[in-house]
Write a protein that holds these residues in place. Sequence first.
Motif, PDB file in Angstrom:
ATOM      1  N   ARG A  37       0.681  -1.419  -0.058  1.00  0.00           N
ATOM      2  CA  ARG A  37       0.129  -0.120  -0.601  1.00  0.00           C
ATOM      3  C   ARG A  37       1.335   0.960   0.551  1.00  0.00           C
ATOM      4  O   ARG A  37       0.415   2.106  -0.589  1.00  0.00           O
ATOM      5  CB  ARG A  37      -0.810   0.128   1.670  1.00  0.00           C
ATOM      6  N   ILE A  38       1.877   1.295   0.748  1.00  0.00           N
ATOM      7  CA  ILE A  38       2.841   2.114   0.876  1.00  0.00           C
ATOM      8  C   ILE A  38       3.531   2.957  -0.569  1.00  0.00           C
ATOM      9  O   ILE A  38       3.585   4.109  -1.331  1.00  0.00           O
ATOM     10  CB  ILE A  38       3.604   2.505   2.124  1.00  0.00           C
ATOM     11  N   LYS A  39       4.009   1.337  -1.334  1.00  0.00           N
ATOM     12  CA  LYS A  39       4.430   1.646  -2.833  1.00  0.00           C
ATOM     13  C   LYS A  39       3.480   1.969  -3.821  1.00  0.00           C
ATOM     14  O   LYS A  39       4.014   2.750  -4.539  1.00  0.00           O
ATOM     15  CB  LYS A  39       4.916   0.249  -3.453  1.00  0.00           C
ATOM     16  N   THR A  40       2.003   1.840  -3.669  1.00  0.00           N
ATOM     17  CA  THR A  40       1.582   2.654  -4.271  1.00  0.00           C
ATOM     18  C   THR A  40       0.903   3.417  -4.555  1.00  0.00           C
ATOM     19  O   THR A  40       0.191   4.231  -5.497  1.00  0.00           O
ATOM     20  CB  THR A  40      -0.061   1.127  -4.708  1.00  0.00           C
ATOM     21  N   SER A  41       0.648   4.038  -2.876  1.00  0.00           N
ATOM     22  CA  SER A  41       0.792   5.278  -3.108  1.00  0.00           C
ATOM     23  C   SER A  41       1.245   6.422  -2.946  1.00  0.00           C
ATOM     24  O   SER A  41       1.447   7.822  -3.149  1.00  0.00           O
ATOM     25  CB  SER A  41       0.111   5.256  -0.863  1.00  0.00           C
ATOM     26  N   ASN A  42       2.672   6.161  -3.131  1.00  0.00           N
ATOM     27  CA  ASN A  42       3.619   7.172  -3.423  1.00  0.00           C
ATOM     28  C   ASN A  42       3.920   7.456  -4.849  1.00  0.00           C
ATOM     29  O   ASN A  42       4.149   6.854  -5.933  1.00  0.00           O
ATOM     30  CB  ASN A  42       5.158   6.437  -2.979  1.00  0.00           C
TER      31      ASN A  42
END
Length: 79
Positions: free
Chosen positions: A74-79
Motif C-alpha cells: 500500500r505504501i509503494k502504490t500510494s507514493n
Amino acid sequence: MSALTQSLNTFIDDQIKTGSVSSEVEAEQLIQTAVFERVLDRKLARAEEQVKQGQYFEADDNLISDVLAEARTRIKTSN
C-alpha cells in the motif's frame, strides 16, 4: 446553544470553581479522557464477547508477515 453544550459549559465551570482543574483546557481534557475510556470499554466488552463466542483468530507470525507485506504494498502504490 444546544443542551449538550450548556451541560458541558456548566461542567467545565464547576470543575474550575471547585479547583478540580485550573483551566478550561484541563476540564476539556477530562471530558475527552472520559469519552475515550467509554469507547475503549465498549470495544473491550465487544472483543471479550467475541472471544467467548469463539469469534477470534490467533495472530501468528504468518499473519503478521502478511499484514506487513500488505502495508508495504500500500505504501509503494500510494507514493
